[in-house]
Design a protein around this motif. Structure first.
Motif, PDB file in Angstrom:
ATOM      1  N   GLU A  59      36.151  82.119  -2.301  1.00  0.00           N
ATOM      2  CA  GLU A  59      35.741  81.897  -0.910  1.00  0.00           C
ATOM      3  C   GLU A  59      36.737  82.517   0.063  1.00  0.00           C
ATOM      4  O   GLU A  59      36.349  83.017   1.123  1.00  0.00           O
ATOM      5  N   LEU A  60      38.032  82.487  -0.291  1.00  0.00           N
ATOM      6  CA  LEU A  60      39.032  83.133   0.565  1.00  0.00           C
ATOM      7  C   LEU A  60      38.785  84.635   0.618  1.00  0.00           C
ATOM      8  O   LEU A  60      38.833  85.252   1.685  1.00  0.00           O
ATOM      9  N   ALA A  61      38.519  85.235  -0.539  1.00  0.00           N
ATOM     10  CA  ALA A  61      38.187  86.660  -0.558  1.00  0.00           C
ATOM     11  C   ALA A  61      36.934  86.926   0.258  1.00  0.00           C
ATOM     12  O   ALA A  61      36.832  87.931   0.970  1.00  0.00           O
ATOM     13  N   GLY A  62      35.972  86.013   0.187  1.00  0.00           N
ATOM     14  CA  GLY A  62      34.709  86.182   0.901  1.00  0.00           C
ATOM     15  C   GLY A  62      34.842  86.189   2.400  1.00  0.00           C
ATOM     16  O   GLY A  62      33.978  86.736   3.097  1.00  0.00           O
ATOM     17  N   THR A  63      35.930  85.608   2.925  1.00  0.00           N
ATOM     18  CA  THR A  63      36.110  85.616   4.384  1.00  0.00           C
ATOM     19  C   THR A  63      36.332  87.029   4.918  1.00  0.00           C
ATOM     20  O   THR A  63      36.210  87.264   6.116  1.00  0.00           O
TER      21      THR A  63
END
Length: 242
Positions: A179-183
């Protein structure tokens, strides 16, 4: 420690529960709480003229392990856990940097803590030593809660189930590494031409990777944890992972 994050013996979190089921404002419970914690500082220091065994034994005494036989058994156990059993009689000053880091890790494991707090444990280690630490941290994470404070995003990707990122003392992100990468989705680009502005760098294949606004003739790239981290926080942040 993550502000306001409290861990119960069953691993649940909640603002209304005391840490590890104990109230740190009460002296007796605060002492018991310390017994359940393991802590590895970024710069552990030590006594160079002690042997590895003597140093860990000294810390065990400070942790109120008064039974000599049981304490020595525990010292041998943690030294074995970090692959230093064969260095027990070696002076600390004669150990390599990676071995000294593992020795500091051993003292954090005394008493089988329920919550293990590690501050930048892999900084300054070579690739082989980092691999050893990752394997050990991964194994320990199956037995207790591990709180890893680090800027090393590759360690986050390799080890962590949950990421909490702080900016100026406030939680800026709380979620999984994916999810952090997805930001950073839609904000990461690759191009053959050198961008004229923005945050970018030249990659090993000679192309340019840019974060933020799309440069001319650039193609969208798959975001990484580091991309998300940089875009979310810039250069003045710290990541705490668990």
């Amino acid at each position: 420690m993550v502000p306001g994050w409290q861990v119960n013996p069953n691993g649940d979190t909640g603002a209304n529960s005391y840490r590890l089921g104990l109230d740190p404002s009460k002296h007796a419970e605060r002492t018991e709480l310390r017994r359940r914690l393991g802590y590895l500082p970024q710069k552990p220091g030590g006594f160079p003229h002690f042997t590895a065994f003597e140093l860990v034994d000294y810390v065990a005494i400070l942790k109120e392990m008064t039974d000599r036989r049981k304490r020595h058994d525990e010292v041998r156990r943690v030294l074995s856990e970090v692959d230093l059993a064969d260095r027990a009689t070696t002076k600390v000053r004669k150990l390599s940097g990676g071995m000294r880091q593992r020795l500091a890790f051993a003292q954090a494991l005394l008493g089988r803590p329920q919550l293990l707090i590690l501050d930048e444990p892999t900084v300054g280690l070579d690739p082989e030593q980092r691999m050893r630490f990752r394997a050990l941290i991964s194994r320990l994470g199956e037995k207790c809660t591990v709180l890893l404070s680090t800027h090393q995003t590759e360690d986050v990707a390799a080890l962590c189930e949950r990421v909490i990122t702080f900016k100026q003392g406030q939680v800026a992100f709380d979620g999984t590494p994916a999810e952090l990468a997805g930001t950073a989705t839609g904000q990461v680009w690759e191009s053959a031409e050198r961008p004229v502005s923005g945050l970018f760098w030249r990659t090993a294949d000679g192309r340019y990777r840019t974060l933020g606004e799309r440069p001319p003739n650039a193609q969208a790239a798959k975001p990484t944890i580091e991309d998300g981290y940089l875009l979310l926080l810039g250069g003045d942040a710290r990541t705490v992972t668990a």
